[in-house]
Write an enzyme that holds these catalytic residues in place. Structure first.
Site, short mmCIF file in Angstrom:
data_model
loop_
_atom_site.label_atom_id
_atom_site.label_comp_id
_atom_site.label_asym_id
_atom_site.label_seq_id
_atom_site.Cartn_x
_atom_site.Cartn_y
_atom_site.Cartn_z
N ASN A 69 0.65 -1.19 -0.46
CA ASN A 69 -0.23 0.02 -0.56
C ASN A 69 0.94 1.19 -0.06
O ASN A 69 1.52 1.44 0.58
CB ASN A 69 -0.93 -0.15 1.49
CG ASN A 69 -0.40 1.17 2.48
OD1 ASN A 69 -0.70 2.03 2.20
ND2 ASN A 69 -0.10 0.47 3.01
N GLY A 72 -0.79 7.01 1.71
CA GLY A 72 -0.27 8.12 1.92
C GLY A 72 -1.16 8.90 3.19
O GLY A 72 -1.41 10.13 2.85
N LEU A 73 -1.60 8.42 4.32
CA LEU A 73 -1.55 8.84 4.64
C LEU A 73 -3.11 10.15 4.95
O LEU A 73 -3.56 10.64 5.30
CB LEU A 73 -0.78 9.75 6.08
CG LEU A 73 0.36 8.71 6.85
CD1 LEU A 73 2.11 10.03 7.63
CD2 LEU A 73 -0.87 7.39 7.57
N ASN A 99 -3.94 7.26 15.76
CA ASN A 99 -2.42 6.62 15.62
C ASN A 99 -2.50 8.39 14.91
O ASN A 99 -2.62 9.21 14.01
CB ASN A 99 -2.16 5.54 14.30
CG ASN A 99 -1.08 6.11 13.45
OD1 ASN A 99 -1.01 6.66 12.76
ND2 ASN A 99 -0.03 4.64 13.41
N CYS A 130 7.47 7.86 9.18
CA CYS A 130 6.55 8.83 8.48
C CYS A 130 8.25 9.96 7.71
O CYS A 130 8.96 10.13 8.64
CB CYS A 130 6.08 10.29 8.83
SG CYS A 130 3.89 9.33 9.04
N GLY A 217 0.84 -7.74 5.47
CA GLY A 217 0.45 -9.94 5.63
C GLY A 217 1.38 -10.76 5.31
O GLY A 217 2.61 -10.51 6.67
N GLY A 243 2.27 -7.85 12.08
CA GLY A 243 2.82 -7.83 10.61
C GLY A 243 2.11 -9.17 10.38
O GLY A 243 3.36 -10.32 11.11
N THR A 266 -3.74 -6.72 8.27
CA THR A 266 -4.07 -7.23 6.67
C THR A 266 -5.37 -8.15 7.03
O THR A 266 -6.52 -8.44 5.69
CB THR A 266 -2.77 -7.64 5.97
OG1 THR A 266 -1.72 -6.30 6.40
CG2 THR A 266 -3.52 -8.00 4.75
#
Length: 303
Positions: A69, A72-73, A99, A130, A217, A243, A266
């Site tokens: 993915n 981009g927040l 978050n 970031c 994933g 994770g 995921t």
């Protein structure tokens, strides 16, 4: 039934299962599928000081054992969150956690300060993966100095439970974790996504508009498990593992490796009820092995 209660700093959770930011919206999107109060903690999508449009499409790609993915927040900013989202989620009877992301230290601190005033948000998770615009795009979380700088600034203004989400795209994640701990983090969560890419061979072009993106994933689980094990031995604060957790067995492995809690990401896209199934599966495992509390298996790996 065994006790599933765990504590992350001052944050008391009814069970160790949380949702990973960016995979569960604001929780509201899932309430038709599951009872949200059965989740130990819901970490809502990344929130920044100013609204962000995110990256151009395409920004998601499926991989054989996961996904990439590069969203981009995308979000409408912290002020929109306070005015429009918070009133909708503040009475959900579980831990609603925000978050927090940013492009410079001041962004993080200002956003955290605003969220600090929200009575029914008991914790934040700092996304230090970031890019720091003042340092040419290098992520805060790839150096101990960068991590310490942003965590220290946020700790000065944020008085509740502070979780710091660590990037796996580093040489030694334990050094970053120790820097976060020394700077005032109450907990660290790991791992964030691994940097990856996908190529369309027929078009001879990258699949993602940004070329590279975050890999998550099932495929990342062995790496995440190793890093959680290493960090749990290196710090005294609670570790939250994530994770590639797809089921209860994966979650138990993270707990054995030293995680006090886990986040599911995921897998939510595959099965929107997975969080509750994992919690029930952990409980069945504890009962089957004669444990009275989930705390009995945290860090119980025999090496």
């Amino acid at each position: 039934m065994a006790s599933l209660n765990v504590n992350i700093g001052k944050l008391a959770m009814s069970n160790p299962v949380m949702t990973a930011s960016g995979t569960f919206g604001y929780g509201l999107e899932f309430q038709d599928f599951i009872d949200l109060t059965k989740i130990g903690g819901i970490i809502v999508k990344g929130t920044t000081l100013q609204p962000r449009e995110g990256n151009p499409y395409p920004r998601m790609a499926e991989t054989p054992m996961g996904m990439l993915n590069a969203v981009g927040l995308q979000n409408k900013g912290v002020h929109y969150f306070v005015e429009h989202i918070y009133p909708q989620i503040k009475d959900i009877r579980t831990n609603m956690i925000v978050n927090v992301s940013g492009s410079q230290v001041e962004d993080y601190a200002e956003t955290a300060g605003i969220i600090n005033e929200l009575e029914n948000i008991p914790a934040i998770e700092l996304n230090i993966s970031c890019p720091n615009v003042k340092q040419g795009g290098m992520a805060f979380g790839v150096s101990a100095h960068g991590a310490a700088e942003v965590v220290s600034a946020v700790r000065k203004v944020y008085k509740k439970t502070l979780i710091v989400k660590l990037s796996p795209n580093v040489t030694d994640i334990t050094e970053i974790a120790k820097a976060a701990e020394a700077s005032g983090a109450d907990s660290v969560s790991l791992i964030n996504t691994l940097l990856g890419m996908a190529i369309d061979a027929e078009k001879r072009k990258p699949v993602l508009s940004t070329v590279t993106g975050g890999m998550s994933g099932a495929a990342v689980k062995p790496i995440a498990l190793r890093m959680v094990w290493q960090v749990a031995k290196a710090v005294k604060i609670p570790v939250i593992g994530l994770g590639g957790i797809m089921n209860w067995k994966d979650a138990v492995e993270f707990l054995l490796a030293g995680a006090t809690a886990v986040q599911i990401g995921t897998a939510n896209f595959i099965d929107p009820t997975v969080t509750v199934k994992v919690s029930e599966g952990i409980n069945a495992y504890l009962d089957r092995h004669g444990y009275s509390s989930v705390n009995d298996i945290i860090g119980a790996l025999e090496v």
